[in-house]
Design a protein around this motif. Structure first.
Motif, PDB file in Angstrom:
ATOM      1  N   GLY A  64      18.483 -21.045   5.499  1.00 45.21           N
ATOM      2  CA  GLY A  64      17.135 -20.514   5.609  1.00 45.21           C
ATOM      3  C   GLY A  64      16.837 -19.321   4.732  1.00 45.21           C
ATOM      4  O   GLY A  64      15.665 -18.966   4.551  1.00 45.21           O
ATOM      5  N   GLU A  65      17.869 -18.687   4.163  1.00 43.05           N
ATOM      6  CA  GLU A  65      17.632 -17.462   3.398  1.00 43.05           C
ATOM      7  C   GLU A  65      18.056 -17.521   1.938  1.00 43.05           C
ATOM      8  O   GLU A  65      17.436 -16.893   1.088  1.00 43.05           O
ATOM      9  CB  GLU A  65      18.357 -16.279   4.068  1.00 43.05           C
TER      10      GLU A  65
ATOM     11  N   ARG B  28       4.976 -13.341   8.835  1.00 38.63           N
ATOM     12  CA  ARG B  28       6.204 -13.974   9.310  1.00 38.63           C
ATOM     13  C   ARG B  28       7.414 -13.410   8.566  1.00 38.63           C
ATOM     14  O   ARG B  28       8.489 -13.251   9.151  1.00 38.63           O
ATOM     15  CB  ARG B  28       6.128 -15.491   9.149  1.00 38.63           C
ATOM     16  N   ALA B  29       7.260 -13.098   7.300  1.00 38.92           N
ATOM     17  CA  ALA B  29       8.367 -12.497   6.557  1.00 38.92           C
ATOM     18  C   ALA B  29       8.749 -11.150   7.163  1.00 38.92           C
ATOM     19  O   ALA B  29       9.937 -10.835   7.314  1.00 38.92           O
ATOM     20  CB  ALA B  29       7.988 -12.329   5.086  1.00 38.92           C
ATOM     21  N   ARG B  30       7.756 -10.338   7.533  1.00 39.64           N
ATOM     22  CA  ARG B  30       8.043  -9.046   8.145  1.00 39.64           C
ATOM     23  C   ARG B  30       8.700  -9.214   9.514  1.00 39.64           C
ATOM     24  O   ARG B  30       9.631  -8.492   9.868  1.00 39.64           O
ATOM     25  CB  ARG B  30       6.752  -8.226   8.281  1.00 39.64           C
ATOM     26  N   GLU B  31       8.190 -10.152  10.276  1.00 37.83           N
ATOM     27  CA  GLU B  31       8.640 -10.301  11.662  1.00 37.83           C
ATOM     28  C   GLU B  31      10.026 -10.925  11.762  1.00 37.83           C
ATOM     29  O   GLU B  31      10.824 -10.536  12.618  1.00 37.83           O
ATOM     30  CB  GLU B  31       7.633 -11.151  12.445  1.00 37.83           C
ATOM     31  N   PHE B  32      10.332 -11.903  10.906  1.00 36.29           N
ATOM     32  CA  PHE B  32      11.577 -12.667  11.052  1.00 36.29           C
ATOM     33  C   PHE B  32      12.545 -12.433   9.900  1.00 36.29           C
ATOM     34  O   PHE B  32      13.312 -13.320   9.534  1.00 36.29           O
ATOM     35  CB  PHE B  32      11.254 -14.155  11.198  1.00 36.29           C
TER      36      PHE B  32
ATOM     37  N   TRP C 251      12.875 -19.586   4.127  1.00 35.04           N
ATOM     38  CA  TRP C 251      12.708 -20.749   3.258  1.00 35.04           C
ATOM     39  C   TRP C 251      11.862 -21.820   3.930  1.00 35.04           C
ATOM     40  O   TRP C 251      10.975 -22.416   3.305  1.00 35.04           O
ATOM     41  CB  TRP C 251      14.052 -21.345   2.851  1.00 35.04           C
ATOM     42  N   TYR C 252      12.100 -22.068   5.206  1.00 32.45           N
ATOM     43  CA  TYR C 252      11.343 -23.108   5.905  1.00 32.45           C
ATOM     44  C   TYR C 252       9.870 -22.722   6.020  1.00 32.45           C
ATOM     45  O   TYR C 252       8.987 -23.583   5.913  1.00 32.45           O
ATOM     46  CB  TYR C 252      11.948 -23.346   7.291  1.00 32.45           C
TER      47      TYR C 252
ATOM     48  N   ASN D 204      11.477 -33.312  -4.629  1.00 27.63           N
ATOM     49  CA  ASN D 204      12.791 -33.682  -4.101  1.00 27.63           C
ATOM     50  C   ASN D 204      13.802 -32.545  -4.227  1.00 27.63           C
ATOM     51  O   ASN D 204      14.803 -32.513  -3.503  1.00 27.63           O
ATOM     52  CB  ASN D 204      13.331 -34.922  -4.830  1.00 27.63           C
ATOM     53  N   SER D 205      13.544 -31.609  -5.143  1.00 29.46           N
ATOM     54  CA  SER D 205      14.469 -30.494  -5.332  1.00 29.46           C
ATOM     55  C   SER D 205      14.388 -29.490  -4.187  1.00 29.46           C
ATOM     56  O   SER D 205      15.244 -28.599  -4.076  1.00 29.46           O
ATOM     57  CB  SER D 205      14.168 -29.764  -6.650  1.00 29.46           C
ATOM     58  N   HIS D 206      13.392 -29.616  -3.336  1.00 30.64           N
ATOM     59  CA  HIS D 206      13.226 -28.675  -2.230  1.00 30.64           C
ATOM     60  C   HIS D 206      14.191 -28.967  -1.091  1.00 30.64           C
ATOM     61  O   HIS D 206      14.241 -28.210  -0.116  1.00 30.64           O
ATOM     62  CB  HIS D 206      11.783 -28.730  -1.718  1.00 30.64           C
TER      63      HIS D 206
END
Length: 499
Positions: free
Chosen positions: A77-78, A422-426, A433-434, A475-477
């Protein structure tokens, strides 16, 4: 939830289950301790122990060969996002992922630990019903609740897989012998998501609301956690009415809330854990410490916070000294970029290695609030969405410099504002990434430029154009299939981008 002798008992159970439920070769189906699966499923206590074993499997690999799932989920995720920077201990495989150059031999893409937990869940689902006949004190209601837990856990594991790999094998029966090992082709992402929703919908009415004590309510899946997972899956599927409905079930329960800002906020939410803000945390303690001290806390630390975390995501107030309570001394130590959330004793002092038992946070109440806001924004209810976000920002003392005042009528402006919140909170909770991919892929990838810009700020300058070109292929994701899986399961084919 797992303490002292109980943790050791659970580890022993996992070794038994592993010997009877792994996907390797069995020359002798009867383990050396004489316990085989048919001998095990006799009492309600054994069913409970097997269910608890699914949670214990999140903490560590009983064989000692694979990463723990919290570490795996952190990396998934990171590493591909924009909040981490490499440090002195970063290994080659981690650089590969961060530089958008992941190859099938990279062990970070080994999904075996996730499928191991899925197999434990399948084992409970397959065999727990047999205990009704052998233990007359075991009720149908209790059985249904245990099976619901296993289905919810299976759904959560598949949700990690489908967001990380796209199409994946969908295995719903347990494996216990050579005769049961079969080659399984990948199922489509749509089919896997449909099964996830089916599992969650079947679990919801039968899983318990409470287990009678706070640690278990936060360390095991409850009906409210099922609702949170439902909301997350519906957002991924762009089913916004359903996402709002699932969030409202949690919000209207009034069992969760945001704690008031205070000097004890960090310790209460993160160091001690299991707070009113928590919904589901993977539980560590002094008997079972986590892996994060050795990722973030010593001289050979593998990662630090990217410069943008303090400079752009949280910012600072040089005049009045105000700060977002999630920033310095909580998510990050501003003076040197140390990732603080899992290794702080308080907002200033670092823990000792043996005290590394901060929990891994899967869902918190703030997640439900922001998921509802995101769904409302997509439904064209920007004002209602912003009301939720600004209430959260007020609680967290978010600084004015991070409020870009989106137009409530502009869906994309509001959605981007929520993504940034959400970036600040989590921060460093394995969600970035998700969150970015969910934002980017909406409406047939209309926001692909956001991903292009993000990648430009991550990879070395001489690799930017190549990395951005890769990102244009959707597809690269998703990760490649680990090469060992391709060698042992001939029905699998490599993900398209990596062929």
């Amino acid at each position: 939830m797992f303490k002292g002798k109980y943790w050791l008992k659970t580890c022993c159970l996992l070794l038994v289950l592993f010997s009877a439920a792994s996907c390797s070769k069995w020359l002798d189906l009867k383990p050396s301790d004489g316990i085989i699966r048919q001998d095990y499923w006799n009492t309600k206590e054994q069913v409970k122990a097997a269910v608890i074993g699914t949670y214990a499997s999140l903490l560590d690999d009983p064989t000692g060969k694979d990463r723990s799932l919290p570490e795996q989920f952190f990396l998934w995720g990171e590493l591909r996002a924009d909040m981490l920077a490499p440090s002195t201990g970063t290994i080659a495989e981690e650089f590969e992922v961060m530089n958008v150059n992941t190859v099938p031999s990279n062990s970070i893409v080994n999904w075996r630990p996730v499928y191991r937990t899925i197999n434990y869940c399948n084992t409970v689902i397959d065999f727990a019903p047999d205990v009704l006949a052998s233990d007359k004190t075991f009720t149908q209601e209790a059985l249904d609740a245990y099976v619901a837990e296993a289905k919810a856990m299976r759904a959560l594991m598949y949700f990690y897989l489908v967001r990380s790999f796209g199409d994946v094998p969908l295995k719903l029966k347990s494996t216990s012998s050579d005769e049961e090992i079969v080659t399984i082709a990948k199922s489509s992402q749509q089919d896997v998501l449909a099964q996830i929703i089916k599992d969650l919908n079947e679990a919801e009415p039968k899983i318990l609301l409470t287990y009678g004590d706070n640690a278990s309510d936060k360390g095991r899946l409850t009906r409210y956690t099922v609702n949170a997972i439902q909301a997350d899956v519906y957002l991924w599927m762009e089913k916004y009415d359903e996402a709002v409905a699932a969030c409202d079930k949690v919000i209207n329960s009034r069992r969760f809330g945001l704690l008031a800002p205070s000097s004890a906020w960090y310790n209460t939410v993160y160091r001690t854990g299991n707070s009113t803000e928590s919904m589901f945390e993977v539980q560590y303690n002094a008997q079972k410490v986590n892996d994060f001290y050795y990722m973030f806390g010593i001289g050979t630390r593998r990662f630090v916070a990217a410069n943008r975390v303090m400079d752009q995501v949280y910012t600072s107030d040089a005049v009045f000294g105000a700060k977002d309570i999630r920033a310095d001394g909580v998510s990050v130590r501003a003076e040197d970029g140390v990732i603080w959330k899992y290794i702080g004793k308080n907002d200033k002092d670092m823990i000792a290695p043996g005290d590394s038992y901060a929990h891994w946070f899967v869902y918190r109440f703030a997640d439900v609030l922001l998921m509802k806001a995101e769904a409302l924004a997509q439904k064209g209810q920007g004002s209602a969405a912003l009301d939720i976000v600004r209430a959260l920002r007020s609680n967290r003392n978010a600084l004015p410099g991070t409020d870009n005042n989106p137009d409530p009528a502009n869906v994309n402006e509001v959605s981007l504002f929520i993504l940034e919140e959400r970036a600040r909170e989590f921060m460093f909770e394995g969600k970035r990434w998700y969150d970015v991919l969910r934002y980017v892929k909406k409406n047939n990838y209309e926001n692909i430029a956001y991903l292009q810009d993000m990648i430009a700020g991550i990879v070395p300058a001489n690799m930017v154009r190549t990395a951005q070109a890769k990102m244009l292929d959707h597809n690269s994701h998703y990760f490649p299939i680990y090469q060992y899986e391709l060698q042992t399961n001939k029905a699998l084919v490599q993900n398209p981008f990596y062929k």
